[in-house]
Design a protein around this motif. Structure first.
Motif: not given
Length: 359
Positions: A271-274, A333-334, A338-342
């Protein structure tokens, strides 16, 4: 004992209300658990204290647990207000008291939320069940099969929570949920007193009645099989989180350490982000909420150990299933936020929520 007993020291997730610093936790529930069992065994054998007194005085125990849960909730809420520790407040006093004001209340270095979640709730539950078992032995001269199942079930659950305490500081309850009446009362009174109902029912209603050997064997196999999946899937999930942050420490001396509890090179969805990734191998490649499946199975085994003449032993199973379905919607939903497309990709890879091919 929460402050003095030895334990593994781990750090939790960054805390926004504390300037994003990571708090250290002395995870000594396991040594506290062993000390408690040893002290009770000595007291019982020497006659200094009979465990059956807990069963005999269940009314008084319930009253103290309820009052202590309420008073502790009030103290933590007022402490947060007075010390400037309140955050994410709604402005509604009733709602804020219920959900909490203080994320990580601590006294003398002891995290009150972690202490209540493991030492009060789960150790307390086992001691209540053990008291019913001791009372049964005193009255009937032996331990029945149904009671033995409950003692085994609650010992395994309490022991697992204590031996895996180092995984708890990264969970949702510790890292995000504030320590309000909802959590405090549930840990002080709800968990031990609601979850022990089957043990009390067996002693008071079934006496020394037995199930058929086949039925007892089936319940035992389901209990132990479910425990293996529950223990290892929770280990996989929480150790994976620790591996992402570089904080994982093997704990080989805590018994039992089951095979497949740690995934060394798991398959993930990045996912996006470290440091962000979703685990999609091990048990979480089978179903996304398989740990909830296990908890529901536990609840059904506990109820079935009482037979099927009364619906009340299944209250917890019904309550827990309804609660989990509601929590599932919030979790999904959370995670999507938080992770979107991932997260959507993860759902496509692991479509089952509870049971593969069923739901």
């Amino acid at each position: 004992s929460c402050a003095l007993m030895p334990g593994m020291r781990v750090r939790g997730l960054p805390v926004p209300s504390e300037g994003f610093k990571t708090l250290e936790y002395n995870c000594n529930a396991l040594s506290t658990w062993y000390l408690t069992l040893a002290a009770l065994a000595v007291a019982h054998v020497t006659g200094a204290f009979s465990l059956s007194q807990v069963y005999d005085r269940l009314g008084e125990v319930t009253t103290v647990a309820v009052l202590w849960g309420d008073l502790m909730s009030l103290a933590v809420y007022l402490g947060a207000r007075l010390l400037g520790k309140a955050h994410r407040m709604s402005g509604n006093v009733v709602y804020d008291f219920f959900m909490g004001a203080w994320l990580n209340p601590r006294v003398l270095g002891v995290d009150l939320k972690l202490m209540a979640e493991l030492r009060v709730a789960w150790i307390g539950l086992f001691l209540l069940t053990l008291s019913a078992a001791v009372k049964q032995v005193e009255v009937y001269g032996g331990l029945s099969g149904p009671m033995a199942i409950m003692v085994c079930a609650h010992f395994l659950y309490a022991n697992a929570c204590c031996k895996g305490e180092e995984c708890v500081p990264t969970t949702w309850d510790i890292s995000y949920e504030k320590d309000g009446w909802m959590l405090i009362f549930w840990n002080f009174a709800g968990v031990p007193l609601v979850y022990c109902y089957q043990s009390m029912y067996i002693m008071s209603k079934l006496g020394n009645a037995e199930h058929s050997h086949a039925f007892a064997a089936a319940l035992t196999v389901i209990l132990l099989g479910t425990y293996y999946v529950w223990d290892t899937c929770n280990s996989q999930k929480n150790r994976f989180k620790m591996q992402l942050r570089g904080t994982y420490q093997p704990r080989t001396w805590a018994f039992p350490q089951l095979p497949w509890g740690t995934l060394m090179r798991p398959r993930v969805v990045a996912a996006e982000g470290p440091g962000k990734a979703l685990l999609c191998s091990g048990w979480y490649g089978v179903a996304r909420k398989i740990h909830y499946t296990c908890d529901i199975a536990f609840a059904l085994v506990w109820g079935a150990s009482c037979g099927f003449d009364d619906v009340l032993p299944f209250f917890y199973a019904i309550f827990f299933t309804v609660m989990i379905l509601h929590r599932l919607a919030r979790d999904e939903a959370r995670l999507e936020e938080k992770y979107g497309e991932a997260f959507l990709a993860y759902k496509a890879m692991v479509p089952a929520v509870f049971i593969p091919g069923v739901i």
